[in-house]
Motif scaffolding. Sequence first.
Motif, PDB file in Angstrom:
ATOM      1  N   LEU A 198       0.708  -1.292   0.117  1.00 34.06           N
ATOM      2  CA  LEU A 198      -0.168   0.016   0.028  1.00 34.06           C
ATOM      3  C   LEU A 198       0.910   1.305   0.148  1.00 34.06           C
ATOM      4  O   LEU A 198       0.566   2.159  -0.603  1.00 34.06           O
ATOM      5  CB  LEU A 198      -0.885   0.030   1.305  1.00 34.06           C
ATOM      6  CG  LEU A 198      -2.143  -1.147   1.196  1.00 34.06           C
ATOM      7  CD1 LEU A 198      -2.659  -1.085   2.458  1.00 34.06           C
ATOM      8  CD2 LEU A 198      -3.007  -0.707   0.299  1.00 34.06           C
ATOM      9  N   MET A 199       2.027   1.306   0.824  1.00 33.13           N
ATOM     10  CA  MET A 199       2.782   2.573   0.774  1.00 33.13           C
ATOM     11  C   MET A 199       3.513   2.709  -0.483  1.00 33.13           C
ATOM     12  O   MET A 199       3.736   3.845  -0.885  1.00 33.13           O
ATOM     13  CB  MET A 199       3.966   2.138   1.815  1.00 33.13           C
ATOM     14  CG  MET A 199       3.329   2.432   3.482  1.00 33.13           C
ATOM     15  SD  MET A 199       4.293   2.510   4.804  1.00 33.13           S
ATOM     16  CE  MET A 199       5.144   0.653   4.840  1.00 33.13           C
ATOM     17  N   ILE A 200       3.901   1.597  -1.159  1.00 25.71           N
ATOM     18  CA  ILE A 200       4.273   1.675  -2.594  1.00 25.71           C
ATOM     19  C   ILE A 200       3.445   2.417  -3.391  1.00 25.71           C
ATOM     20  O   ILE A 200       3.864   3.344  -4.312  1.00 25.71           O
ATOM     21  CB  ILE A 200       4.812   0.623  -3.101  1.00 25.71           C
ATOM     22  CG1 ILE A 200       6.051  -0.192  -2.332  1.00 25.71           C
ATOM     23  CG2 ILE A 200       5.021   0.435  -4.826  1.00 25.71           C
ATOM     24  CD1 ILE A 200       6.324  -1.617  -2.579  1.00 25.71           C
ATOM     25  N   LYS A 201       2.130   2.169  -3.325  1.00 28.44           N
ATOM     26  CA  LYS A 201       1.237   2.968  -3.953  1.00 28.44           C
ATOM     27  C   LYS A 201       1.072   4.365  -3.602  1.00 28.44           C
ATOM     28  O   LYS A 201      -0.041   5.147  -4.170  1.00 28.44           O
ATOM     29  CB  LYS A 201      -0.312   2.227  -3.995  1.00 28.44           C
ATOM     30  CG  LYS A 201      -0.254   1.000  -4.743  1.00 28.44           C
ATOM     31  CD  LYS A 201      -1.491   0.223  -4.348  1.00 28.44           C
ATOM     32  CE  LYS A 201      -2.685   0.990  -4.931  1.00 28.44           C
ATOM     33  NZ  LYS A 201      -2.848   1.134  -6.466  1.00 28.44           N
ATOM     34  N   GLY A 202       1.468   4.778  -2.736  1.00 26.14           N
ATOM     35  CA  GLY A 202       1.394   6.179  -2.088  1.00 26.14           C
ATOM     36  C   GLY A 202       0.323   6.361  -1.019  1.00 26.14           C
ATOM     37  O   GLY A 202       0.024   7.471  -0.659  1.00 26.14           O
TER      38      GLY A 202
END
Length: 297
Positions: A198-202
């Motif tokens: 999720l964090m990779i997706k911003g």
Amino acid sequence: SARQPVPGADLYVTLEPCNHHGKTPPCTDAIIKAGIKKVYTAMKDPNPLAAGKGLTRLTQHQIPVLCGIMEKQAKELNRDYLHFIVTKRPYVILKWAMSADGKIATKTGDARWISNEQARRFTHQLRADAGAIVIGINTVLQDDPSLTVRGIPGAKKPVRVILDHHLRIPGSAKVLDHQAISVVVCGEHCARKRARQLMIKGVEVMRVKTLKELLGKLADRGVAKVLVEGGGEVHASFIEQRLADQVLVVMAPLIIGGRQAITPVSGQGISKIKDAVKLHNIKITTIGDNLIMQGEL
């Protein structure tokens, strides 16, 4: 603000002019520089950084100050700010739209649209006035809302907060687009791999133990008002934990029926009417054929 010099003018404000540096310089400096001759203010600022210091400074510069005019109305107007300063947490509004028989969706989960178009525009104004919007993961999975503010030019973009203890939210959820900041709130032991995805997706992933801790973290971000838009378990949690400050209900002249139809507040519920949560300071208005009831907890 005045576009030309105003020496000798009177100033009317709802809150004591500040005398400290924050995001802007002290208001008292601007008042003194402008040559204002008298200040009428509805109430003192409870913020410890202010707390009468602005009024004192103006008086020291021979600017008479009259404080307390329409104080009750000013406190209502400044409600969110006052609550934020005094409690150190955001003012929390639970909002839902329901039918005349108390359903927020049919037995199949269909909820579009219970409220009328005018009421939906009203909801977008509520969102624009909030610092954050909170929903539960079940609402995301059922309705896939975007939680954006539409139809209000220049409106700010509230933070979108999704309560998702086990990080079940799909990557394709509309609420994870980049139209506004998205924060997915999970438990302390949620899957780290999923959190990284999720964090990779911003998307920001926030681990908290309780709703109270969540509100504290939102307050640290400067969020003074939170709009909670469901679902029933989320509403129940805020009420049961005494973290809700106001309920705002949009009621449409519809009858949905159905034993399995969804209601706005779930949880364990009560056994005796005498134990029901009571609302006060009730306000009732209409928008078209929809009724809006606001009440404080």
